[in-house]
Design a protein around this motif. Structure first.
Motif, PDB file in Angstrom:
ATOM      1  N   ARG A  20     -10.030  63.364  -0.171  1.00  0.00           N
ATOM      2  CA  ARG A  20     -11.454  63.331   0.178  1.00  0.00           C
ATOM      3  C   ARG A  20     -12.279  62.657  -0.909  1.00  0.00           C
ATOM      4  NH1 ARG A  20     -13.037  68.448   3.846  1.00  0.00           N
ATOM      5  NH2 ARG A  20     -15.125  67.654   3.523  1.00  0.00           N
ATOM      6  N   GLN A  21     -11.984  62.957  -2.150  1.00  0.00           N
ATOM      7  CA  GLN A  21     -12.727  62.345  -3.251  1.00  0.00           C
ATOM      8  C   GLN A  21     -12.484  60.845  -3.311  1.00  0.00           C
ATOM      9  OE1 GLN A  21     -11.623  64.482  -6.798  1.00  0.00           O
ATOM     10  NE2 GLN A  21     -12.427  66.432  -6.023  1.00  0.00           N
ATOM     11  N   THR A  22     -11.249  60.449  -3.098  1.00  0.00           N
ATOM     12  CA  THR A  22     -10.928  59.019  -3.104  1.00  0.00           C
ATOM     13  C   THR A  22     -11.622  58.310  -1.948  1.00  0.00           C
ATOM     14  OG1 THR A  22      -8.771  59.480  -4.107  1.00  0.00           O
ATOM     15  CG2 THR A  22      -9.051  57.337  -3.040  1.00  0.00           C
ATOM     16  N   ALA A  23     -11.556  58.916  -0.762  1.00  0.00           N
ATOM     17  CA  ALA A  23     -12.230  58.328   0.398  1.00  0.00           C
ATOM     18  C   ALA A  23     -13.725  58.249   0.161  1.00  0.00           C
ATOM     19  CB  ALA A  23     -11.929  59.151   1.646  1.00  0.00           C
ATOM     20  N   THR A  39      -4.625  51.826   1.150  1.00  0.00           N
ATOM     21  CA  THR A  39      -5.417  51.799  -0.085  1.00  0.00           C
ATOM     22  C   THR A  39      -5.780  53.210  -0.526  1.00  0.00           C
ATOM     23  OG1 THR A  39      -6.346  49.639   0.481  1.00  0.00           O
ATOM     24  CG2 THR A  39      -7.543  50.951  -1.139  1.00  0.00           C
ATOM     25  N   ILE A  40      -6.157  54.039   0.431  1.00  0.00           N
ATOM     26  CA  ILE A  40      -6.549  55.415   0.101  1.00  0.00           C
ATOM     27  C   ILE A  40      -5.381  56.189  -0.499  1.00  0.00           C
ATOM     28  CG2 ILE A  40      -7.329  57.612   1.062  1.00  0.00           C
ATOM     29  CD1 ILE A  40      -8.832  55.935   3.200  1.00  0.00           C
ATOM     30  N   VAL A  41      -4.208  56.114   0.131  1.00  0.00           N
ATOM     31  CA  VAL A  41      -3.078  56.889  -0.386  1.00  0.00           C
ATOM     32  C   VAL A  41      -2.633  56.367  -1.747  1.00  0.00           C
ATOM     33  CG1 VAL A  41      -2.316  57.572   1.921  1.00  0.00           C
ATOM     34  CG2 VAL A  41      -1.346  55.516   0.867  1.00  0.00           C
ATOM     35  N   SER A  42      -2.742  55.062  -1.955  1.00  0.00           N
ATOM     36  CA  SER A  42      -2.373  54.494  -3.249  1.00  0.00           C
ATOM     37  C   SER A  42      -3.308  54.970  -4.346  1.00  0.00           C
ATOM     38  CB  SER A  42      -2.389  52.960  -3.163  1.00  0.00           C
ATOM     39  OG  SER A  42      -2.147  52.378  -4.427  1.00  0.00           O
ATOM     40  N   LYS A  43      -4.600  54.923  -4.075  1.00  0.00           N
ATOM     41  CA  LYS A  43      -5.594  55.343  -5.068  1.00  0.00           C
ATOM     42  C   LYS A  43      -5.544  56.855  -5.310  1.00  0.00           C
ATOM     43  CE  LYS A  43      -7.851  51.388  -5.834  1.00  0.00           C
ATOM     44  NZ  LYS A  43      -8.019  50.786  -7.177  1.00  0.00           N
ATOM     45  N   ALA A  44      -5.261  57.601  -4.265  1.00  0.00           N
ATOM     46  CA  ALA A  44      -5.235  59.056  -4.391  1.00  0.00           C
ATOM     47  C   ALA A  44      -3.926  59.577  -4.978  1.00  0.00           C
ATOM     48  CB  ALA A  44      -5.467  59.704  -3.030  1.00  0.00           C
ATOM     49  N   GLY A  45      -2.898  58.727  -4.989  1.00  0.00           N
ATOM     50  CA  GLY A  45      -1.615  59.154  -5.523  1.00  0.00           C
ATOM     51  C   GLY A  45      -0.860  60.092  -4.606  1.00  0.00           C
TER      52      GLY A  45
END
Length: 206
Positions: A20-23, A39-45
């Motif tokens: 949620r924070q990444t999104a 992109t979201i899953v990559s940035k969120a780890g």
């Protein structure tokens, strides 16, 4: 944002909040449609299955983002009234002064709810439904404040204030520093003054 190699073993709530924070960051900065799930899953780890365990679809994640943004908006809006609970005019001036500063600052991307409504014209889209609900609540809140101020036409003043606020959201993205959004509090004060039952006859007949 630094990826955490241990995130997948963390409790589901932690992964959900990380997503949620990444999104929140990416959707606001780049737009919802422009940001893909990869992109979201990559940035969120996290992994894509983890995201879909937390949110059934990107649309549902977008709706969660809009809800989060709406909560942030109301926190800003209501905190502007602390200490002047019985003075809606001062409350609005405080909020709009802050809006004017934010809307003329670097990186300003307007209102997440307004942007979501523009991005999703489909009436049944979850993100749009949340955005529409938030905007209707704001319109109702402004009408209540107009009534408390003693406006001659509460609905018309509320609509005028809402149009000013939405104009600041949009113009802040166009003009930035020195733009018209910086004047939103003063313009609203003029509008309120003209709308009050005891206002001067030179103003519009609200």
């Amino acid at each position: 944002m630094v990826d955490s190699p241990n995130l997948e073993s963390a409790p589901p709530l932690r992964a959900r909040e990380r997503i949620r924070q990444t999104a929140r960051e990416l959707f606001y900065k780049e737009g919802i449609r422009a940001v893909g799930v990869d992109t979201i899953v990559s940035k969120a780890g996290v992994t894509k299955p983890t995201l879909y365990r937390c949110f059934s679809s990107k649309d549902e994640l977008a709706a969660a983002y809009v809800r989060d943004y709406d909560a942030e908006f109301w926190e800003r809006f209501e905190s502007a009234g602390v200490g002047c609970e019985n003075d809606p005019r001062r409350h609005l001036h405080n909020y709009l002064s802050g809006l004017g500063e934010r809307a003329t600052g670097a990186g300003y991307r307007g209102c997440g709810l307004s942007n979501a409504a523009v991005e999703y014209p489909e009436k049944d889209n979850p993100a749009r439904l949340v955005a529409e609900g938030g905007k209707q609540l704001l319109r109702d809140r402004l009408e209540g404040m107009a009534r408390q101020m003693g406006a001659r036409n509460t609905g018309l003043l509320a609509d005028g204030l809402l149009l000013l606020i939405e104009g600041a959201f949009v113009s802040g993205q166009i003009f930035h520093e020195g733009g018209p959004a910086g004047s939103v509090a003063d313009v609203a004060d003029m509008l309120i003054e003209a709308s009050l039952a005891g206002g001067g006859s030179s103003g519009p007949a609200f």
